[in-house]
Write a protein that holds these residues in place. Structure first.
Motif, PDB file in Angstrom:
ATOM      1  N   PRO A   1       1.277  17.577   3.105  1.00  0.00           N
ATOM      2  CA  PRO A   1       1.213  16.223   3.666  1.00  0.00           C
ATOM      3  C   PRO A   1       0.011  16.018   4.596  1.00  0.00           C
ATOM      4  O   PRO A   1      -0.499  14.900   4.722  1.00  0.00           O
ATOM      5  CB  PRO A   1       2.532  16.087   4.421  1.00  0.00           C
ATOM      6  N   ALA A   2      -0.480  17.099   5.236  1.00  0.00           N
ATOM      7  CA  ALA A   2      -1.626  16.961   6.152  1.00  0.00           C
ATOM      8  C   ALA A   2      -2.871  16.462   5.399  1.00  0.00           C
ATOM      9  O   ALA A   2      -3.755  15.834   5.995  1.00  0.00           O
ATOM     10  CB  ALA A   2      -1.916  18.309   6.811  1.00  0.00           C
ATOM     11  N   ASP A   3      -2.924  16.715   4.082  1.00  0.00           N
ATOM     12  CA  ASP A   3      -4.107  16.302   3.304  1.00  0.00           C
ATOM     13  C   ASP A   3      -4.202  14.778   3.149  1.00  0.00           C
ATOM     14  O   ASP A   3      -5.239  14.263   2.732  1.00  0.00           O
ATOM     15  CB  ASP A   3      -4.089  16.953   1.912  1.00  0.00           C
ATOM     16  N   GLU A   4      -3.095  14.068   3.435  1.00  0.00           N
ATOM     17  CA  GLU A   4      -3.140  12.603   3.295  1.00  0.00           C
ATOM     18  C   GLU A   4      -4.187  11.989   4.217  1.00  0.00           C
ATOM     19  O   GLU A   4      -4.691  10.900   3.964  1.00  0.00           O
ATOM     20  CB  GLU A   4      -1.766  11.973   3.573  1.00  0.00           C
ATOM     21  N   LYS A   5      -4.514  12.691   5.298  1.00  0.00           N
ATOM     22  CA  LYS A   5      -5.499  12.157   6.258  1.00  0.00           C
ATOM     23  C   LYS A   5      -6.889  12.070   5.638  1.00  0.00           C
ATOM     24  O   LYS A   5      -7.731  11.305   6.078  1.00  0.00           O
ATOM     25  CB  LYS A   5      -5.586  13.088   7.484  1.00  0.00           C
TER      26      LYS A   5
ATOM     27  N   ALA B   1       2.358   9.812  -7.665  1.00  0.00           N
ATOM     28  CA  ALA B   1       2.314   8.439  -8.180  1.00  0.00           C
ATOM     29  C   ALA B   1       2.931   7.466  -7.178  1.00  0.00           C
ATOM     30  O   ALA B   1       2.405   6.366  -6.963  1.00  0.00           O
ATOM     31  CB  ALA B   1       3.062   8.345  -9.508  1.00  0.00           C
ATOM     32  N   ALA B   2       4.033   7.870  -6.555  1.00  0.00           N
ATOM     33  CA  ALA B   2       4.717   6.964  -5.623  1.00  0.00           C
ATOM     34  C   ALA B   2       3.816   6.647  -4.430  1.00  0.00           C
ATOM     35  O   ALA B   2       3.724   5.487  -3.998  1.00  0.00           O
ATOM     36  CB  ALA B   2       6.030   7.598  -5.161  1.00  0.00           C
ATOM     37  N   ILE B   3       3.130   7.664  -3.923  1.00  0.00           N
ATOM     38  CA  ILE B   3       2.251   7.450  -2.763  1.00  0.00           C
ATOM     39  C   ILE B   3       1.059   6.583  -3.160  1.00  0.00           C
ATOM     40  O   ILE B   3       0.696   5.631  -2.456  1.00  0.00           O
ATOM     41  CB  ILE B   3       1.755   8.815  -2.205  1.00  0.00           C
ATOM     42  N   MET B   4       0.452   6.893  -4.314  1.00  0.00           N
ATOM     43  CA  MET B   4      -0.703   6.087  -4.754  1.00  0.00           C
ATOM     44  C   MET B   4      -0.316   4.622  -4.902  1.00  0.00           C
ATOM     45  O   MET B   4      -0.993   3.732  -4.375  1.00  0.00           O
ATOM     46  CB  MET B   4      -1.230   6.621  -6.092  1.00  0.00           C
TER      47      MET B   4
ATOM     48  N   VAL C   1       8.731  16.634   0.694  1.00  0.00           N
ATOM     49  CA  VAL C   1       7.259  16.599   0.712  1.00  0.00           C
ATOM     50  C   VAL C   1       6.780  15.154   0.542  1.00  0.00           C
ATOM     51  O   VAL C   1       5.897  14.676   1.271  1.00  0.00           O
ATOM     52  CB  VAL C   1       6.657  17.494  -0.409  1.00  0.00           C
ATOM     53  N   ALA C   2       7.384  14.447  -0.420  1.00  0.00           N
ATOM     54  CA  ALA C   2       6.962  13.065  -0.689  1.00  0.00           C
ATOM     55  C   ALA C   2       7.185  12.194   0.547  1.00  0.00           C
ATOM     56  O   ALA C   2       6.330  11.379   0.916  1.00  0.00           O
ATOM     57  CB  ALA C   2       7.734  12.514  -1.889  1.00  0.00           C
ATOM     58  N   GLU C   3       8.324  12.388   1.211  1.00  0.00           N
ATOM     59  CA  GLU C   3       8.622  11.582   2.405  1.00  0.00           C
ATOM     60  C   GLU C   3       7.636  11.885   3.530  1.00  0.00           C
ATOM     61  O   GLU C   3       7.193  10.985   4.245  1.00  0.00           O
ATOM     62  CB  GLU C   3      10.054  11.859   2.881  1.00  0.00           C
TER      63      GLU C   3
ATOM     64  N   ALA D   1       5.125   9.327   5.401  1.00  0.00           N
ATOM     65  CA  ALA D   1       5.100   9.203   6.859  1.00  0.00           C
ATOM     66  C   ALA D   1       3.676   9.419   7.380  1.00  0.00           C
ATOM     67  O   ALA D   1       3.199   8.684   8.262  1.00  0.00           O
ATOM     68  CB  ALA D   1       6.058  10.217   7.487  1.00  0.00           C
ATOM     69  N   ALA D   2       2.960  10.400   6.803  1.00  0.00           N
ATOM     70  CA  ALA D   2       1.580  10.675   7.244  1.00  0.00           C
ATOM     71  C   ALA D   2       0.698   9.448   7.041  1.00  0.00           C
ATOM     72  O   ALA D   2      -0.253   9.231   7.787  1.00  0.00           O
ATOM     73  CB  ALA D   2       1.021  11.874   6.480  1.00  0.00           C
ATOM     74  N   ARG D   3       1.000   8.634   6.048  1.00  0.00           N
ATOM     75  CA  ARG D   3       0.214   7.431   5.764  1.00  0.00           C
ATOM     76  C   ARG D   3       0.782   6.195   6.444  1.00  0.00           C
ATOM     77  O   ARG D   3       0.218   5.113   6.316  1.00  0.00           O
ATOM     78  CB  ARG D   3       0.191   7.158   4.251  1.00  0.00           C
ATOM     79  N   GLY D   4       1.950   6.320   7.062  1.00  0.00           N
ATOM     80  CA  GLY D   4       2.579   5.159   7.691  1.00  0.00           C
ATOM     81  C   GLY D   4       3.022   4.118   6.676  1.00  0.00           C
ATOM     82  O   GLY D   4       3.004   2.917   6.958  1.00  0.00           O
TER      83      GLY D   4
END
Ligand SMILES: C[S@@+](CC[C@H](N)C(=O)[O-])C[C@H]1O[C@@H](n2cnc3c(N)ncnc32)[C@H](O)[C@@H]1O
Length: 408
Positions: free
Chosen positions: A20-24, A65-68, A94-96, A100-103
């Protein structure tokens, strides 16, 4: 093998491995479920995302896909909800965490099977990527998704392709022989690595240069070589299951790869294929190329007879999928053609002399008519259109250029 074995695998090895840290630092994007693709292939480019939009990501795994999709919808302030669903609680975690990392506030998360979608309102769009081929009865999965779709909605699917996976099932069979059902996952992975090191040069998996998925992580290796249940499809099998669920294929992705004309220059041979349906042509292209590891398709309901794929008319806005047109064009030498490398094949396709001038103006805002008027000499529509088509053809064949009519 029962469904619990598959569930256990994804509890131990959430897939794909994501931090999840990679979302930044980056958004992972792909097909299906890129918002521009959904609009282009399912809604003819005309979906108004100012209206409520409900998407289901069925078997969402660690969330790619859900995050994108949730991020694309949040970027345009769409009143939308992305419903993530998976059997694996570890994957959901992980998905959640990524959401959260992306708000992202436009997602909900559910731990359950896609075979039970009771209680959900119908969806405008459903993503199901790399999941149905793991079900004991994939047809039941196709049907469950189809039943949850709104009449004019669409589904983006990915299932494995048989020919590109040559050797994978040899490996799975051998690994079943040299591992015990109850061996811990880590031990199975170690056994697989030992076998991989000793494959003779003639082994079909070793000779299949297209397969590198297992080198990325243990989760990837497990998913490819140690899966307790997966099957691969050829185009006709996939088309049959889609049809059996009351759906039809609006487009394959990338569309050009499923067109024999991309590979064959012999007009006589191509002429012989003229009378085939688009599914028959796709089946021919699959046999011809021999390199399709997966099949990605956008489907709509069979009774939705409208042409759901956008067409380049005056009011269409061309959208470059991966990089803005002006940026792409600036790096392009004058007279350059279009090139693409996919699964072991290199494609070089000609572009018309004015391609760079056109691409420089494909900023994702201007319509085709506005682009035309801005070109040197402002050619009339009937002179401009064949030039644009000659640019659009190769770019769209490789899913690089899409169209929209609705506001961004
Ligand atoms: C190969 S992963 C694909 C994950 C994700 N769709 C992607 O493409 O990155 C397959 C996922 O399907 C989930 N799955 C398998 N059977 C399922 C079912 N019946 N209902 C919901 N999820 C399921 C697994 O738990 C796993 O997370």
């Amino acid at each position: 093998m029962n469904s619990d074995r598959v569930q256990e695998q994804y509890e131990e090895f959430p897939y794909p491995a994501r931090d999840p840290a990679d979302e930044k630092r980056r958004l992972i994007s792909g097909s299906p479920s890129h918002l521009a693709e959904i609009n282009h292939y399912i809604f003819a480019g005309k979906r108004d995302f100012a209206q409520p939009f409900r998407a289901l990501v069925a078997g969402g795994g660690t969330g790619d896909a859900a995050i994108m999709l949730a991020q694309h919808l949040a970027d345009i302030d769409a009143p939308a909800e992305v419903v993530y669903l998976d059997l694996s609680a570890a994957s959901r975690e992980v998905a959640e965490a990524r959401a959260a990392a992306r708000g992202l506030g436009n997602m909900s998360f559910h731990t359950r099977s896609l075979l039970d979608l009771s209680g959900f309102e119908p969806f405008d769009y459903i993503d199901c990527c790399g999941v149905l081929h793991h079900l004991p009865d994939p047809q039941a999965g196709f049907e469950s998704l189809a039943a949850a779709l709104k009449p004019l909605g669409g589904i983006g699917l990915m299932v494995y392709g048989e020919l590109g996976r040559t050797g994978v099932y040899d490996m799975q069979d051998m690994l079943r022989a040299v591992t015990g059902e109850t061996d811990p996952g880590g031990e199975k992975v170690a056994t697989a690595k030992r076998l991989l090191e000793q494959l003779p040069a003639t082994n079909r998996f070793r000779r299949n240069g297209l397969m590198a998925d297992h080198t990325a992580s243990d989760a990837d290796l497990f998913d490819l070589l140690l899966h307790s249940r997966d099957r691969a499809y050829r185009v006709p099998d996939l088309a049959r299951e889609i049809d059996g669920a009351g759906l039809r294929i609006a487009s394959f992705i990338e569309p050009g790869r499923y067109d024999p004309a991309l590979y064959l220059r012999d007009k006589g041979l191509l002429g012989r294929l003229g009378g085939l349906s688009h599914i028959e042509k796709a089946a021919f292209a699959e046999l011809l190329a021999g390199n399709m590891k997966k099949h990605i398709v956008y489907c709509v309901r069979r009774e939705n007879e409208a042409d759901t794929v956008a067409k380049p008319t005056m009011a269409a806005v061309p959208v470059l999928r991966d990089a803005p047109g002006p940026e792409l064009a600036r790096g392009m030498p004058m007279g350059a053609g279009f090139s693409a490398q996919v699964d072991g094949l290199d494609f070089q396709l000609p572009l018309p002399p004015g391609a760079k001038e056109i691409l420089l103006r494909c900023d994702g805002v201007r319509t085709l008519d506005e682009i035309r008027k801005d070109l040197p000499g402002a050619p009339d529509w009937f002179r401009f259109k064949p030039h644009f088509d000659a640019v659009y053809g190769p770019f769209n064949a490789f899913n690089k250029m899409l169209l929209r009519f609705s506001p961004a």
